[in-house]
Motif scaffolding. Sequence first.
Motif, PDB file in Angstrom:
ATOM      1  N   ILE A  68      -3.893  -9.633   2.107  1.00 31.90           N
ATOM      2  CA  ILE A  68      -4.495  -8.501   2.819  1.00 31.90           C
ATOM      3  C   ILE A  68      -3.890  -8.363   4.218  1.00 31.90           C
ATOM      4  CG2 ILE A  68      -6.642  -7.615   3.821  1.00 31.90           C
ATOM      5  CD1 ILE A  68      -8.077  -8.951   1.380  1.00 31.90           C
ATOM      6  N   GLU A  69      -3.786  -9.476   4.941  1.00 31.50           N
ATOM      7  CA  GLU A  69      -3.195  -9.422   6.282  1.00 31.50           C
ATOM      8  C   GLU A  69      -1.744  -8.976   6.229  1.00 31.50           C
ATOM      9  OE1 GLU A  69      -5.239 -12.075   9.694  1.00 31.50           O
ATOM     10  OE2 GLU A  69      -3.759 -13.103   8.477  1.00 31.50           O
ATOM     11  N   GLY A  70      -0.994  -9.464   5.259  1.00 33.54           N
ATOM     12  CA  GLY A  70       0.404  -9.064   5.128  1.00 33.54           C
ATOM     13  C   GLY A  70       0.553  -7.570   4.904  1.00 33.54           C
ATOM     14  N   ILE A  71      -0.297  -7.020   4.051  1.00 32.60           N
ATOM     15  CA  ILE A  71      -0.268  -5.577   3.806  1.00 32.60           C
ATOM     16  C   ILE A  71      -0.623  -4.809   5.073  1.00 32.60           C
ATOM     17  CG2 ILE A  71      -1.382  -3.702   2.535  1.00 32.60           C
ATOM     18  CD1 ILE A  71      -1.549  -5.700   0.153  1.00 32.60           C
ATOM     19  N   ILE A  72      -1.622  -5.290   5.804  1.00 35.17           N
ATOM     20  CA  ILE A  72      -2.010  -4.639   7.061  1.00 35.17           C
ATOM     21  C   ILE A  72      -0.848  -4.680   8.051  1.00 35.17           C
ATOM     22  CG2 ILE A  72      -3.492  -4.844   9.106  1.00 35.17           C
ATOM     23  CD1 ILE A  72      -5.737  -5.751   7.175  1.00 35.17           C
ATOM     24  N   TYR A  73      -0.213  -5.832   8.191  1.00 40.43           N
ATOM     25  CA  TYR A  73       0.924  -5.960   9.108  1.00 40.43           C
ATOM     26  C   TYR A  73       2.036  -4.984   8.739  1.00 40.43           C
ATOM     27  CZ  TYR A  73      -0.948 -10.541  10.659  1.00 40.43           C
ATOM     28  OH  TYR A  73      -1.705 -11.555  11.158  1.00 40.43           O
ATOM     29  N   LEU A  74       2.383  -4.941   7.461  1.00 43.67           N
ATOM     30  CA  LEU A  74       3.507  -4.119   7.022  1.00 43.67           C
ATOM     31  C   LEU A  74       3.204  -2.627   7.041  1.00 43.67           C
ATOM     32  CD1 LEU A  74       4.820  -6.330   4.094  1.00 43.67           C
ATOM     33  CD2 LEU A  74       5.794  -6.090   6.393  1.00 43.67           C
ATOM     34  N   SER A  75       1.921  -2.275   7.015  1.00 45.33           N
ATOM     35  CA  SER A  75       1.571  -0.854   7.020  1.00 45.33           C
ATOM     36  C   SER A  75       1.537  -0.264   8.426  1.00 45.33           C
ATOM     37  CB  SER A  75       0.223  -0.631   6.332  1.00 45.33           C
ATOM     38  OG  SER A  75      -0.818  -1.214   7.089  1.00 45.33           O
ATOM     39  N   LYS A  76       1.585  -1.095   9.439  1.00 39.39           N
ATOM     40  CA  LYS A  76       1.585  -0.618  10.818  1.00 39.39           C
ATOM     41  C   LYS A  76       3.017  -0.286  11.258  1.00 39.39           C
ATOM     42  CE  LYS A  76      -2.526  -3.049  12.400  1.00 39.39           C
ATOM     43  NZ  LYS A  76      -3.315  -1.865  12.597  1.00 39.39           N
ATOM     44  N   SER A  77       3.121   0.612  12.217  1.00 39.96           N
ATOM     45  CA  SER A  77       4.432   0.889  12.802  1.00 39.96           C
ATOM     46  C   SER A  77       4.823  -0.295  13.684  1.00 39.96           C
ATOM     47  CB  SER A  77       4.386   2.170  13.632  1.00 39.96           C
ATOM     48  OG  SER A  77       3.598   1.967  14.796  1.00 39.96           O
ATOM     49  N   ASP A  78       6.104  -0.386  14.027  1.00 37.57           N
ATOM     50  CA  ASP A  78       6.574  -1.470  14.890  1.00 37.57           C
ATOM     51  C   ASP A  78       5.823  -1.482  16.220  1.00 37.57           C
ATOM     52  OD1 ASP A  78       8.382  -2.389  13.033  1.00 37.57           O
ATOM     53  OD2 ASP A  78      10.103  -1.367  13.933  1.00 37.57           O
ATOM     54  N   GLU A  79       5.666  -0.311  16.798  1.00 37.20           N
ATOM     55  CA  GLU A  79       5.000  -0.208  18.098  1.00 37.20           C
ATOM     56  C   GLU A  79       3.528  -0.600  17.990  1.00 37.20           C
ATOM     57  OE1 GLU A  79       4.446   2.928  21.793  1.00 37.20           O
ATOM     58  OE2 GLU A  79       5.152   3.669  19.859  1.00 37.20           O
ATOM     59  N   GLU A  80       2.860  -0.118  16.962  1.00 31.63           N
ATOM     60  CA  GLU A  80       1.443  -0.433  16.777  1.00 31.63           C
ATOM     61  C   GLU A  80       1.242  -1.932  16.535  1.00 31.63           C
ATOM     62  OE1 GLU A  80      -2.327   1.258  14.190  1.00 31.63           O
ATOM     63  OE2 GLU A  80      -0.290   1.578  13.431  1.00 31.63           O
ATOM     64  N   PHE A  81       2.097  -2.533  15.718  1.00 32.00           N
ATOM     65  CA  PHE A  81       2.009  -3.970  15.464  1.00 32.00           C
ATOM     66  C   PHE A  81       2.226  -4.764  16.747  1.00 32.00           C
ATOM     67  CE2 PHE A  81       3.769  -8.109  14.535  1.00 32.00           C
ATOM     68  CZ  PHE A  81       2.888  -8.599  13.583  1.00 32.00           C
ATOM     69  N   TYR A  82       3.268  -4.414  17.484  1.00 30.30           N
ATOM     70  CA  TYR A  82       3.568  -5.108  18.729  1.00 30.30           C
ATOM     71  C   TYR A  82       2.394  -5.027  19.696  1.00 30.30           C
ATOM     72  CZ  TYR A  82       5.771  -6.419  23.101  1.00 30.30           C
ATOM     73  OH  TYR A  82       6.056  -7.033  24.289  1.00 30.30           O
ATOM     74  N   ASN A  83       1.860  -3.830  19.877  1.00 32.30           N
ATOM     75  CA  ASN A  83       0.749  -3.653  20.810  1.00 32.30           C
ATOM     76  C   ASN A  83      -0.497  -4.401  20.363  1.00 32.30           C
ATOM     77  OD1 ASN A  83       2.120  -2.047  22.679  1.00 32.30           O
ATOM     78  ND2 ASN A  83       1.667  -0.175  21.547  1.00 32.30           N
ATOM     79  N   THR A  84      -0.781  -4.397  19.080  1.00 35.46           N
ATOM     80  CA  THR A  84      -2.007  -4.998  18.575  1.00 35.46           C
ATOM     81  C   THR A  84      -1.935  -6.518  18.516  1.00 35.46           C
ATOM     82  OG1 THR A  84      -2.421  -3.043  17.230  1.00 35.46           O
ATOM     83  CG2 THR A  84      -3.634  -5.027  16.640  1.00 35.46           C
ATOM     84  N   TYR A  85      -0.898  -7.050  17.900  1.00 26.36           N
ATOM     85  CA  TYR A  85      -0.860  -8.482  17.603  1.00 26.36           C
ATOM     86  C   TYR A  85      -0.032  -9.315  18.566  1.00 26.36           C
ATOM     87  CZ  TYR A  85      -2.997  -6.945  13.305  1.00 26.36           C
ATOM     88  OH  TYR A  85      -3.851  -6.375  12.407  1.00 26.36           O
ATOM     89  N   GLN A  86       0.928  -8.722  19.242  1.00 19.73           N
ATOM     90  CA  GLN A  86       1.754  -9.497  20.145  1.00 19.73           C
ATOM     91  C   GLN A  86       1.393  -9.271  21.607  1.00 19.73           C
ATOM     92  OE1 GLN A  86       5.462  -8.520  17.488  1.00 19.73           O
ATOM     93  NE2 GLN A  86       6.033 -10.052  18.980  1.00 19.73           N
ATOM     94  N   LEU A  87       1.079  -8.048  21.969  1.00 17.98           N
ATOM     95  CA  LEU A  87       0.755  -7.750  23.359  1.00 17.98           C
ATOM     96  C   LEU A  87      -0.714  -8.026  23.657  1.00 17.98           C
ATOM     97  CD1 LEU A  87       1.951  -6.672  26.002  1.00 17.98           C
ATOM     98  CD2 LEU A  87       1.298  -4.383  25.243  1.00 17.98           C
ATOM     99  N   HIS A  88      -1.597  -7.494  22.822  1.00 14.98           N
ATOM    100  CA  HIS A  88      -3.041  -7.664  23.052  1.00 14.98           C
ATOM    101  C   HIS A  88      -3.638  -8.848  22.311  1.00 14.98           C
ATOM    102  CE1 HIS A  88      -3.106  -4.011  25.349  1.00 14.98           C
ATOM    103  NE2 HIS A  88      -2.522  -3.342  24.360  1.00 14.98           N
ATOM    104  N   LYS A  89      -2.840  -9.545  21.529  1.00 14.67           N
ATOM    105  CA  LYS A  89      -3.213 -10.794  20.862  1.00 14.67           C
ATOM    106  C   LYS A  89      -4.455 -10.685  19.992  1.00 14.67           C
ATOM    107  CE  LYS A  89       0.042 -13.377  22.627  1.00 14.67           C
ATOM    108  NZ  LYS A  89       1.072 -13.942  21.803  1.00 14.67           N
ATOM    109  N   LYS A  90      -4.527  -9.648  19.157  1.00 11.08           N
ATOM    110  CA  LYS A  90      -5.628  -9.550  18.178  1.00 11.08           C
ATOM    111  C   LYS A  90      -5.342 -10.603  17.113  1.00 11.08           C
ATOM    112  CE  LYS A  90      -8.000  -6.490  15.042  1.00 11.08           C
ATOM    113  NZ  LYS A  90      -8.011  -5.181  14.400  1.00 11.08           N
ATOM    114  N   LYS A  91      -6.223 -11.577  16.977  1.00 13.28           N
ATOM    115  CA  LYS A  91      -5.932 -12.745  16.161  1.00 13.28           C
ATOM    116  C   LYS A  91      -6.269 -12.582  14.685  1.00 13.28           C
ATOM    117  CE  LYS A  91      -6.442 -15.694  20.164  1.00 13.28           C
ATOM    118  NZ  LYS A  91      -6.151 -14.669  21.088  1.00 13.28           N
ATOM    119  N   TRP A  92      -7.259 -11.808  14.354  1.00 16.08           N
ATOM    120  CA  TRP A  92      -7.676 -11.653  12.954  1.00 16.08           C
ATOM    121  C   TRP A  92      -7.650 -10.177  12.568  1.00 16.08           C
ATOM    122  CZ3 TRP A  92      -7.675 -16.235  10.806  1.00 16.08           C
ATOM    123  CH2 TRP A  92      -8.006 -17.359  11.565  1.00 16.08           C
ATOM    124  N   PHE A  93      -7.034  -9.877  11.480  1.00 17.04           N
ATOM    125  CA  PHE A  93      -6.912  -8.539  10.931  1.00 17.04           C
ATOM    126  C   PHE A  93      -6.563  -7.566  12.025  1.00 17.04           C
ATOM    127  CE2 PHE A  93      -9.396 -10.674   7.735  1.00 17.04           C
ATOM    128  CZ  PHE A  93      -8.796 -10.249   6.577  1.00 17.04           C
TER     129      PHE A  93
END
Length: 93
Positions: A68-93
């Motif tokens: 489920i997490e993999g699908i969520i990661y891959l369905s996001k744009s590069d910018e959205e993924f970066y902002n959500t998981y790398q910049l703002h450090k959202k740890k779960w889903f």
Amino acid sequence: MENLSHTHWNDPHPYSESNKRLAAGILAIVLGPLGIHKFLLGYTIQGVLWLIVSIATFGILTALVGIIEGIIYLSKSDEEFYNTYQLHKKKWF
């Protein structure tokens, strides 16, 4: 005279240089029970918790959640993924 500061083709984007979306998505789907995608994103505590839950549930729960997490990661744009998981450090889903 044309304002060239608004051209986007030559502007470097910080999310494109260090984006881990593809790697994290594939690792979450393929090696979900090991939690490697959490470690890749720098979430060491969540990675260790992931491994503990994986051992306790024989990898069944973490494999499903990893997909489920993999699908969520891959369905996001590069910018959205970066902002959500790398910049703002959202740890779960």
